[in-house]
Design a protein around this motif. Structure first.
Motif, mmCIF file in Angstrom:
data_model
loop_
_atom_site.group_PDB
_atom_site.id
_atom_site.type_symbol
_atom_site.label_atom_id
_atom_site.label_comp_id
_atom_site.label_asym_id
_atom_site.label_seq_id
_atom_site.Cartn_x
_atom_site.Cartn_y
_atom_site.Cartn_z
ATOM 1 N N ARG A 64 -3.313 13.209 7.568
ATOM 2 C CA ARG A 64 -2.725 12.125 8.347
ATOM 3 C C ARG A 64 -3.775 11.579 9.308
ATOM 4 N NH1 ARG A 64 1.988 15.757 10.752
ATOM 5 N NH2 ARG A 64 0.094 16.978 11.080
ATOM 6 N N ASP A 65 -3.481 10.421 9.862
ATOM 7 C CA ASP A 65 -4.415 9.821 10.814
ATOM 8 C C ASP A 65 -4.677 10.758 11.989
ATOM 9 O OD1 ASP A 65 -1.770 9.507 11.625
ATOM 10 O OD2 ASP A 65 -2.000 7.442 12.297
ATOM 11 N N GLU A 66 -3.640 11.449 12.475
ATOM 12 C CA GLU A 66 -3.823 12.349 13.618
ATOM 13 C C GLU A 66 -4.652 13.575 13.234
ATOM 14 O OE1 GLU A 66 -0.026 15.049 14.205
ATOM 15 O OE2 GLU A 66 0.578 12.960 13.903
ATOM 16 N N ARG A 152 4.128 4.658 9.762
ATOM 17 C CA ARG A 152 4.414 3.521 8.882
ATOM 18 C C ARG A 152 4.963 3.962 7.542
ATOM 19 N NH1 ARG A 152 -1.374 0.896 9.198
ATOM 20 N NH2 ARG A 152 -0.681 0.003 7.219
ATOM 21 N N ALA A 153 5.182 5.276 7.374
ATOM 22 C CA ALA A 153 5.741 5.850 6.145
ATOM 23 C C ALA A 153 4.945 5.455 4.914
ATOM 24 C CB ALA A 153 7.209 5.447 5.984
ATOM 25 N N THR A 154 3.618 5.462 5.031
ATOM 26 C CA THR A 154 2.788 5.102 3.883
ATOM 27 C C THR A 154 1.417 5.718 4.043
ATOM 28 O OG1 THR A 154 2.076 3.242 2.498
ATOM 29 C CG2 THR A 154 1.906 2.961 4.899
ATOM 30 N N GLY A 266 3.158 9.751 2.214
ATOM 31 C CA GLY A 266 2.928 9.271 3.565
ATOM 32 C C GLY A 266 3.964 9.746 4.563
ATOM 33 N N LYS A 267 5.231 9.777 4.163
ATOM 34 C CA LYS A 267 6.289 10.179 5.096
ATOM 35 C C LYS A 267 6.734 11.622 4.894
ATOM 36 C CE LYS A 267 10.773 8.881 7.021
ATOM 37 N NZ LYS A 267 11.829 7.856 7.100
ATOM 38 N N TYR A 268 6.888 12.027 3.611
ATOM 39 C CA TYR A 268 7.469 13.337 3.329
ATOM 40 C C TYR A 268 6.430 14.386 2.953
ATOM 41 C CZ TYR A 268 11.673 10.494 3.284
ATOM 42 O OH TYR A 268 12.673 9.624 3.631
ATOM 43 N N ASN A 351 9.029 0.491 1.308
ATOM 44 C CA ASN A 351 7.690 0.920 1.706
ATOM 45 C C ASN A 351 6.696 0.819 0.553
ATOM 46 O OD1 ASN A 351 8.392 1.520 4.376
ATOM 47 N ND2 ASN A 351 9.058 3.585 3.862
ATOM 48 N N ALA A 352 7.156 1.114 -0.660
ATOM 49 C CA ALA A 352 6.260 0.987 -1.814
ATOM 50 C C ALA A 352 5.809 -0.457 -2.005
ATOM 51 C CB ALA A 352 6.960 1.489 -3.077
ATOM 52 N N MET A 353 6.704 -1.406 -1.776
ATOM 53 C CA MET A 353 6.343 -2.822 -1.941
ATOM 54 C C MET A 353 5.304 -3.262 -0.912
ATOM 55 S SD MET A 353 7.802 -4.019 -4.605
ATOM 56 C CE MET A 353 7.537 -5.791 -4.368
ATOM 57 N N GLU A 354 5.165 -2.501 0.172
ATOM 58 C CA GLU A 354 4.170 -2.833 1.187
ATOM 59 C C GLU A 354 2.765 -2.366 0.804
ATOM 60 O OE1 GLU A 354 4.560 -4.719 3.943
ATOM 61 O OE2 GLU A 354 6.499 -5.116 2.986
#
Length: 380
Positions: A64-66, A152-154, A266-268, A351-354
């Motif tokens: 993750r970013d963190e 952002r769940a991605t 990204g989220k799970y 979220n996938a469409m993003e």
């Protein structure tokens, strides 16, 4: 920093000629990999080859970013060579370390990392050697580093040719410690790279050539690695299949399987190979008819293919083969098996469409409803 990657295959003994010329080497890995006897031997060799060695062995899966931000505090002031040893997550973070390592101090490294997340393209790095311990991600052959953004769940991809390594070592003995289910899911990840790049709307002859070579190696060895896991030639062949998958990405790009898997990771924090193995079938069924000519070419690579079949029949036969392969490998086929239920699917689809970078590579037009339908097809 070399323009071209030098790829070596064999054992770690041949690395002395590369590592001995460096003053300060940073080895990046995770705790599971660092405990392997072969990796301990590599660490011992590096300690003899260079004046100073720093080992960071707490790199996380699905970074993750963190996680990357926390890692910056562990970096030494000067680094002459980064050696990344591990799966795709470790290799991706190692690329980022090589880019961040050229900055003067940790404050500048933090600022640079935020700029990279915002879309800035890396333009320089320190020297880089990557050694994969899984035959799946092909990260050693891609200019990408993937970072999860839970808020952002991605996930986002930091992409630049600068992140292609100077050296790659494909050492099959490093992959033998993987449990069978990890071997299975990472292998399917490699296949997803190959078949998605081959069918993407931005496919091209160079990427297609890499993909065809990689898929041929994959199909010829995937059954053998499960029945003869200590066969080093089979292991090496799958490492090459994975490498060619990464090379395909460098010249083309993945599309819907990866776009739909990004929200899961990204989220799970669903392992990447596992997410891809779940999504391979619904995506292949979605593109089966419009991509029948290319999927027919893939079918012809199967050891037991019937080359007399019409293209559409070959495409459907390939989908049937992939469905049986996922089951034979013991991988889950339903989202419920990984804790995802129907109530979560609309958010996953949105979220996938993003993930425009990958959605835009789709060989056919795709709507959010199409994506939702694909998720629903694997949710009981």
């Amino acid at each position: 920093m070399n323009i071209f990657t030098t790829v070596l295959s064999g054992n770690i003994d041949q690395l002395a000629a590369i590592t001995a010329k460096h003053e300060h080497i940073l080895l990046a890995t995770d705790q599971n990999v660092s405990s392997l006897d072969q990796v301990q031997a590599l660490i011992n060799q590096l300690q003899q080859d260079c004046a100073q060695l720093t080992v960071i062995d707490n790199l996380p899966a699905e970074p993750r970013d963190e996680d990357v931000q926390n890692l910056i505090a562990q970096l030494p002031q000067s680094i002459s060579l980064v050696v990344g040893v591990g799966g795709g997550s470790v290799l991706d973070v190692s690329k980022l370390i090589a880019v961040l390592g050229v900055e003067a101090d940790n404050a500048q490294r933090t600022e640079k990392f935020q700029q990279l997340l915002a879309g800035e393209t890396p333009v320089q790095r320190t020297e880089l050697l990557l050694i994969p311990t899984t035959a799946g991600t092909g990260a050693e052959a891609t200019p990408n580093a993937i970072v999860a953004i839970p808020s952002r769940a991605t996930k986002v991809g930091i992409i630049s040719p600068v992140m292609l390594p100077d050296y790659v070592l494909l050492a099959p003995e490093l992959t033998t410690s993987m449990p069978a289910h990890i071997t299975a899911s990472t292998s399917i990840d490699a296949l997803c790279h190959l078949i998605e790049c081959f069918t993407a709307c931005i496919s091209n002859p160079v990427g297609d050539n890499y993909a065809m070579i990689g898929m041929q190696k994959f199909f010829a060895n995937i059954d053998k690695v499960m029945t003869a896991p200590q066969d080093m030639q089979v292991r090496l062949n799958l490492l090459w299949a994975s490498y060619y998958g990464g090379a395909s990405i460098s010249h083309s790009g993945t599309h819907l399987v990866h776009a739909l898997s990004y929200p899961l990771g990204g989220k799970y924090r669903i392992p990447h190979g596992l997410a891809n193995s779940l999504l391979l079938l619904p995506v292949m069924k979605f593109i089966c008819e419009p991509c029948q000519e290319k999927l027919a070419q893939v079918y012809d690579l199967l050891p037991q293919s019937d080359k007399s079949l019409p293209s559409l029949n070959k495409a459907h036969a390939l989908v049937d083969y992939l469905e049986s392969l996922v089951v034979e490998l013991g991988l889950p086929t339903k989202l419920n098996a990984i804790g995802i239920d129907a109530s979560q699917l609309p958010e996953l689809a949105a979220n996938a469409m993003e993930v425009k970078r990958l959605i835009n590579h789709s060989p056919v037009p795709v709507t959010e409803q199409d994506v939702l339908n694909m998720y629903q097809s694997i949710c009981e």
